[in-house]
Motif scaffolding. Structure first.
Motif, PDB file in Angstrom:
ATOM      1  N   GLN A   1      45.428  40.621  42.570  1.00  0.00           N
ATOM      2  CA  GLN A   1      46.206  39.376  42.400  1.00  0.00           C
ATOM      3  C   GLN A   1      46.599  38.784  43.751  1.00  0.00           C
ATOM      4  OE1 GLN A   1      49.542  40.664  40.121  1.00  0.00           O
ATOM      5  NE2 GLN A   1      48.799  39.681  38.267  1.00  0.00           N
TER       6      GLN A   1
ATOM      7  N   TRP B   1      45.513  35.260  45.171  1.00  0.00           N
ATOM      8  CA  TRP B   1      46.529  34.241  45.468  1.00  0.00           C
ATOM      9  C   TRP B   1      46.381  33.733  46.912  1.00  0.00           C
ATOM     10  CZ3 TRP B   1      49.136  30.777  43.144  1.00  0.00           C
ATOM     11  CH2 TRP B   1      50.259  30.186  43.738  1.00  0.00           C
TER      12      TRP B   1
ATOM     13  N   ARG C   1      55.962  43.075  39.918  1.00  0.00           N
ATOM     14  CA  ARG C   1      55.137  42.303  40.855  1.00  0.00           C
ATOM     15  C   ARG C   1      53.914  41.701  40.148  1.00  0.00           C
ATOM     16  NH1 ARG C   1      56.073  40.038  45.956  1.00  0.00           N
ATOM     17  NH2 ARG C   1      54.054  39.232  46.547  1.00  0.00           N
ATOM     18  N   PHE C   2      53.294  42.497  39.278  1.00  0.00           N
ATOM     19  CA  PHE C   2      52.130  42.023  38.530  1.00  0.00           C
ATOM     20  C   PHE C   2      52.521  40.820  37.674  1.00  0.00           C
ATOM     21  CE2 PHE C   2      49.483  41.919  34.733  1.00  0.00           C
ATOM     22  CZ  PHE C   2      48.196  41.997  35.272  1.00  0.00           C
TER      23      PHE C   2
ATOM     24  N   ASN D   1      53.302  37.735  39.877  1.00  0.00           N
ATOM     25  CA  ASN D   1      52.066  37.177  40.445  1.00  0.00           C
ATOM     26  C   ASN D   1      51.266  36.421  39.398  1.00  0.00           C
ATOM     27  OD1 ASN D   1      52.385  38.039  43.036  1.00  0.00           O
ATOM     28  ND2 ASN D   1      51.124  39.861  42.827  1.00  0.00           N
ATOM     29  N   LEU D   2      51.103  37.066  38.240  1.00  0.00           N
ATOM     30  CA  LEU D   2      50.268  36.438  37.202  1.00  0.00           C
ATOM     31  C   LEU D   2      50.913  35.144  36.704  1.00  0.00           C
ATOM     32  CD1 LEU D   2      47.651  36.701  35.680  1.00  0.00           C
ATOM     33  CD2 LEU D   2      48.785  38.119  33.975  1.00  0.00           C
TER      34      LEU D   2
ATOM     35  N   LYS E   1      52.874  33.178  38.412  1.00  0.00           N
ATOM     36  CA  LYS E   1      52.716  32.193  39.487  1.00  0.00           C
ATOM     37  C   LYS E   1      51.290  31.629  39.491  1.00  0.00           C
ATOM     38  CE  LYS E   1      52.468  34.093  43.581  1.00  0.00           C
ATOM     39  NZ  LYS E   1      52.911  34.906  44.720  1.00  0.00           N
ATOM     40  N   MET E   2      50.303  32.506  39.336  1.00  0.00           N
ATOM     41  CA  MET E   2      48.902  32.079  39.399  1.00  0.00           C
ATOM     42  C   MET E   2      48.508  31.251  38.172  1.00  0.00           C
ATOM     43  SD  MET E   2      47.684  35.700  40.847  1.00  0.00           S
ATOM     44  CE  MET E   2      45.984  35.563  41.250  1.00  0.00           C
TER      45      MET E   2
ATOM     46  N   LEU F   1      41.253  36.663  37.799  1.00  0.00           N
ATOM     47  CA  LEU F   1      42.092  35.630  37.189  1.00  0.00           C
ATOM     48  C   LEU F   1      41.273  34.729  36.275  1.00  0.00           C
ATOM     49  CD1 LEU F   1      44.928  34.331  37.132  1.00  0.00           C
ATOM     50  CD2 LEU F   1      44.146  32.834  38.969  1.00  0.00           C
TER      51      LEU F   1
END
Lengths: 316, 130
Positions: free
Chosen positions: A110, A114, B15-16, B19-20, B22-23, B109
């Motif tokens: 990730q 990113w 955190r995962f 992050n996910l 946000k992405m 992703l």
């Protein structure tokens, strides 16, 4: 002069034979027949005996072959059973390992994705965010390395080195080691160490690892505000116990049977690899002792380690 | 007003999750993220979600237990299971419980987004039939 006919040539050669035959012929005949019969019966008996012996030999051979085949089959079944048990254990271990490693890998992926995404944007790269991402990658690499290190330690299984160990001192040392951590979490540690405990012959560093693991486990089970009671006792003339009781969340009954399995954990992601208690179990077994747990959800858990005063290490 | 799927992300790995979220947001998707099965059920009770990304291994209510509860009370939400490792039994149970897809971590992703879109299309198609 008498005119007797001249004797037949045979009669001339064997003058008494015919007479003998006439007198004893039937006896000789019977005797001959009897001998022949006896010989034939003997031959027959011999043949029967030989056949019986042959059959017996064949039967014994067949039984031996069958036994050998059965033994071979049993060995094969035993081997297959052992193999399937090994595979099951390996499968369980691999599943846990895959899960534990794939989670940090997912985060690393990730972060990299990113960063690439940010690099492709027309805006200037936010260096703070990029640095955060890189730091996170390093942290996750360390997390993965810790998992593999723990696994290797778990697999290495060093042979114990027997030395005189003062169990009370060892436990007190480990309690001191976690003092700061428990203070921050407002956890009280109560030491109930039995006075005049005999010195035991065991492996000090391995025992320290166990006690520290159990203390850490208790701290994590409590989280904040609670009590850990550490007690030592001479249960029998040849056995000592160490008990670590916590007032933490407890272990559900359905998890108790699996609590010492490698990679079994009820903790959240990244908070434990599920190897700590299985390492403790392996060490105590090698030190010739036992480790057991009793627990009640919402009230806490008690881990009891029983150790022999004289170590008779087991080869595992 | 976003027209795409409303997504609920459930993962205890902070955190995962962050992050996910946000992405996915950067790709124009609407995402709410929670850290446990219990929080997921509370979020579903508060508002409907089209697609749920559900981690299987969580403390407390596990992914499978959460999936069972969702299937019973929120059958319209499509569930994509996320896991670091899936045994055949777990995969079979996810399918049996009507999970839409099983994604193995770490996964790209693009793959996650493709599965979300596919799950959303399925949900819309099912709604049209009703």
């Amino acid at each position: 002069m008498t005119d007797n006919p001249p004797p037949e040539p045979d009669q001339q050669c064997w003058p008494g034979l015919w007479q003998h035959v006439a007198v004893y012929g039937s006896t000789w005949l019977v005797l001959g027949l009897a001998i022949m019969l006896a010989v034939q019966v003997s031959l027959l008996l011999g043949l029967v005996a030989a056949m019986a012996a042959g059959l017996t030999w064949l039967t014994v051979q067949r039984l031996l072959r069958q036994k050998a085949v059965a033994d071979q089959a049993k060995c094969l079944v035993d081997e297959q059973l052992l193999q399937s048990q090994k595979l099951a254990a390996l499968g369980q271990l691999s599943a846990g390992l895959a899960h534990e490693i794939n989670n940090p890998l997912a985060i690393i992926r990730q972060e990299a994705e990113w960063l690439l995404f940010l690099c492709r944007q027309s805006d200037p790269l936010d260096m703070t965010e990029a640095a955060n991402g890189l730091r996170q990658i390093l942290q996750q690499v360390d997390r993965s390395r810790e998992i593999t290190t723990n696994l290797l330690n778990f697999a290495r299984r060093q042979q114990p080195v027997v030395q005189a160990v003062n169990l009370n001192r060892l436990v007190a040392d480990m309690v001191r080691l976690v003092a700061k951590e428990v203070e921050q979490r407002r956890i009280t540690v109560v030491s109930q160490l039995a006075p005049e405990l005999p010195v035991i012959n065991s492996d000090g560093p391995l025992l320290r690892q166990v006690i520290l693991n159990l203390l850490n486990n208790a701290i994590q089970a409590i989280g904040q505000d609670g009590t850990i009671t550490v007690a030592t006792e001479a249960l029998a003339p040849d056995q000592l116990t160490v008990q670590i009781r916590d007032t933490g969340c407890g272990i559900p009954p359905e998890h108790l049977a699996r609590i010492f399995d490698p990679f079994f954990t009820t903790k959240g992601q990244g908070q434990g690899t599920g190897l700590g208690l299985s390492i403790c179990h392996g060490i105590i077994e090698r030190l010739g002792g036992t480790i057991t747990v009793t627990s009640e959800v919402g009230k806490g858990s008690t881990f009891t380690v029983k150790l022999p005063i004289t170590l008779t290490p087991k080869e595992i | 007003m976003p027209t795409g799927p409303c997504i609920l992300l459930v993962d205890d790995e902070e955190r995962f999750r962050q992050n996910l979220q946000k992405m996915l947001r950067a790709h124009g998707l609407t995402v709410t993220a929670v850290g446990s099965g219990e929080q997921a059920l509370a979020a579903l009770a508060a508002q409907p979600y089209d697609v749920m990304l559900l981690d299987m291994r969580m403390p407390g209510l596990s992914g499978l237990e959460t999936l069972r509860a969702i299937r019973q009370d929120y059958p319209d939400t499509e569930v994509i299971a996320l896991t670091g490792h899936a045994s055949v039994d777990t995969a079979a149970e996810i399918i049996r419980l009507g999970g839409f897809e099983l994604l193995l971590k770490p996964c790209p992703l693009e793959e996650i987004i493709a599965k979300i879109e596919s799950a959303y299309e399925r949900k819309l198609a099912r709604q049209e039939k009703q």
